[in-house]
Structures are given as structure tokens and as C-alpha cells.
Design a protein around this motif. Structure first.
Motif, PDB file in Angstrom:
ATOM      1  N   MET A 166       6.788   1.822  25.047  1.00 31.11           N
ATOM      2  CA  MET A 166       6.153   1.279  23.718  1.00 31.11           C
ATOM      3  C   MET A 166       7.240   0.457  22.940  1.00 31.11           C
ATOM      4  SD  MET A 166       3.011   1.957  24.273  1.00 31.11           S
ATOM      5  CE  MET A 166       3.289   1.892  25.959  1.00 31.11           C
ATOM      6  N   LEU A 171       6.544  -2.548  19.734  1.00 33.78           N
ATOM      7  CA  LEU A 171       5.951  -1.653  18.918  1.00 33.78           C
ATOM      8  C   LEU A 171       6.698  -1.125  17.859  1.00 33.78           C
ATOM      9  CD1 LEU A 171       3.835  -2.686  21.212  1.00 33.78           C
ATOM     10  CD2 LEU A 171       2.732  -0.057  20.839  1.00 33.78           C
ATOM     11  N   GLU A 175       2.642   1.943  15.338  1.00 38.69           N
ATOM     12  CA  GLU A 175       1.928   1.259  16.448  1.00 38.69           C
ATOM     13  C   GLU A 175       2.004   2.188  17.834  1.00 38.69           C
ATOM     14  OE1 GLU A 175       1.921  -3.528  15.349  1.00 38.69           O
ATOM     15  OE2 GLU A 175       3.724  -2.393  16.513  1.00 38.69           O
ATOM     16  N   THR A 176       3.342   2.675  18.066  1.00 34.65           N
ATOM     17  CA  THR A 176       3.712   3.409  19.025  1.00 34.65           C
ATOM     18  C   THR A 176       2.667   4.933  19.000  1.00 34.65           C
ATOM     19  OG1 THR A 176       5.839   2.686  19.443  1.00 34.65           O
ATOM     20  CG2 THR A 176       5.356   4.728  20.347  1.00 34.65           C
ATOM     21  N   SER A 178      -0.010   5.117  17.205  1.00 38.56           N
ATOM     22  CA  SER A 178      -1.685   4.920  17.687  1.00 38.56           C
ATOM     23  C   SER A 178      -1.916   4.777  19.244  1.00 38.56           C
ATOM     24  CB  SER A 178      -2.091   3.596  16.898  1.00 38.56           C
ATOM     25  OG  SER A 178      -3.174   3.149  16.999  1.00 38.56           O
ATOM     26  N   ALA A 179      -0.758   3.994  19.895  1.00 37.90           N
ATOM     27  CA  ALA A 179      -1.246   3.611  21.175  1.00 37.90           C
ATOM     28  C   ALA A 179      -0.988   4.880  21.929  1.00 37.90           C
ATOM     29  CB  ALA A 179       0.073   2.583  21.893  1.00 37.90           C
TER      30      ALA A 179
END
Length: 218
Positions: A166, A171, A175-176, A178-179
């Protein structure tokens, strides 16, 4: 019959408005150059090269919608053009990772304007211009004896490799998380473990070492 030299088309991918304007004016005011596009975001630059030809693109690394290194590969594949990194990031990991992604040159943002123009010319002629500080990093890397890569299974867990992947895509922690559907606190714990196991001190350095050892396929 007089042959008119072809103007070099230069794209600019830079999120800072003042720097983007400075580079745009520098290019437009230089004989033999013209600005193909000037964009703040990767998504806009991707759209621009669908309809606009560019020989060279000046690319910053940290951008609002991702990592400029991702655009370098897309730019080369889509246009055959060459990319020149222009950034404030002068650490070894950022430099080596940029060349791993296919950058053709690497300049720091304190490079004088006349030198930027000379380096764009050099890049267009097939050269690989780099700032003196960057050259020092590369020479140090070349003088270091190769080390046999250790099997990643003995170093990083699958989740830690996911986190690195990520990060390689630009990211953020949020964001990481969330992913991967985990909390930012857990991400921070993974990062501490990664740094400790790999003896690194930054995300870029960790990603670079992982790529070099074949632990990440970018």
C-alpha cells in the motif's frame, strides 16, 4: 531551405501552485521549449497525455492523489516519453526508488533555473541528469558490495507485506487502514515492526529495500 528545429514538449506535474507557475514560465520563455501540460494531480496528467504529446515530464514525488512515481511508468508506457524528477526529497531511498520506477533523471528543487533548462536538454538528448547530492547517493550504492537477499518469509509477515505494498502505491496511513480494513493504530504497529526487522527509518526506504530484494512486485 531553412530547417526549423522541433520544439521540445515538456509536461509539468507539480502540486504547488507557485512552483508549477515558475516551471511553466521557465519553459515557455526558453527558446525551443513549450509546455505540453501543467497539472496538479496525477489523474489530470493522465487525461492530458491522452490528447497531448509530451517528450518530457517534470514530476514531483508527493502529490495530492498519490505518488508521482506511479505516473512515471504510465507516462513512459503511454507516450514513450522520459521523466525528470524535480523534488525536495533528497534521501537515498527516494532517489533509488525513483530510478527503480523508471525515472530518467533526478533534480532537487533548489537546482538553478539555467541548470534545469540544460538538464532538460540533456534528458531529451538521451542523458540522465542528476543533482550532485543525488550522484553521491548513487555512487555510494554502486560501491557497496551486493548482499544476498534474505527470504521475506523469514522477515516480514503477510500483513506487513500488504502494508508495504500500500505504501508503494503512495497511500497514507488512513488510506492503508481503509484498504486493509484495519485501524491506523494497527498500521503504526506494523510499521514499527517493519522498520525494526528491515533496519530502515522511512517508508520509502522500506519500500525500496523490499523491491530490491524481490519482496514486492511493482
Amino acid at each position: 531551405m531553412t530547417v526549423v528545429p522541433t520544439s521540445i514538449a515538456v509536461g509539468v506535474l507539480e502540486d504547488d501552485p507557485a512552483t508549477r507557475e515558475y516551471l511553466t514560465l521557465l519553459i515557455e520563455e526558453t527558446d525551443g521549449f513549450h509546455v505540453a501540460f501543467a497539472c496538479e494531480r496525477i489523474v489530470d496528467a493522465r487525461r492530458a497525455i491522452e490528447t497531448t504529446l509530451a517528450d518530457i515530464c517534470l514530476v514531483d514525488i508527493k502529490l495530492p492523489d498519490g505518488n508521482g512515481l506511479d505516473f512515471i511508468r504510465h507516462f513512459a508506457d503511454a507516450t514513450g516519453g522520459r521523466s525528470l524528477i524535480l523534488t525536495v526529497l533528497g534521501d537515498k531511498a527516494s532517489v533509488l526508488l525513483a530510478f527503480e520506477f523508471g525515472a530518467s533523471g533526478y533534480l532537487l528543487k533548489d537546482t538553478p533555473p539555467d541548470q534545469i533548462i540544460r538538464d532538460i536538454h540533456a534528458l531529451h538528448a538521451g542523458g540522465n541528469p542528476i543533482s550532485p547530492q543525488i550522484a553521491t547517493h548513487l555512487l555510494g550504492m554502486l560501491s557497496r558490495p551486493d548482499a544476498k537477499a534474505t527470504e521475506v518469509a523469514n522477515i516480514l509477515t503477510p500483513r506487513e507485506r500488504d502494508v508495504l505494498l500500500m505504501f508503494s502505491r503512495g497511500l497514507s496511513y488512513r488510506e492503508t487502514g481503509s484498504a486493509l480494513d484495519i485501524s491506523q493504530h494497527t498500521i503504526a504497529d506494523h510499521v514499527k515492526a517493519i522498520y525494526s526487522k528491515m533496519s530502515v527509518h522511512s517508508r520509502n526506504e522500506a519500500v525500496f529495500e523490499a523491491v530490491q530484494n524481490g519482496w514486492l512486485d511493482l
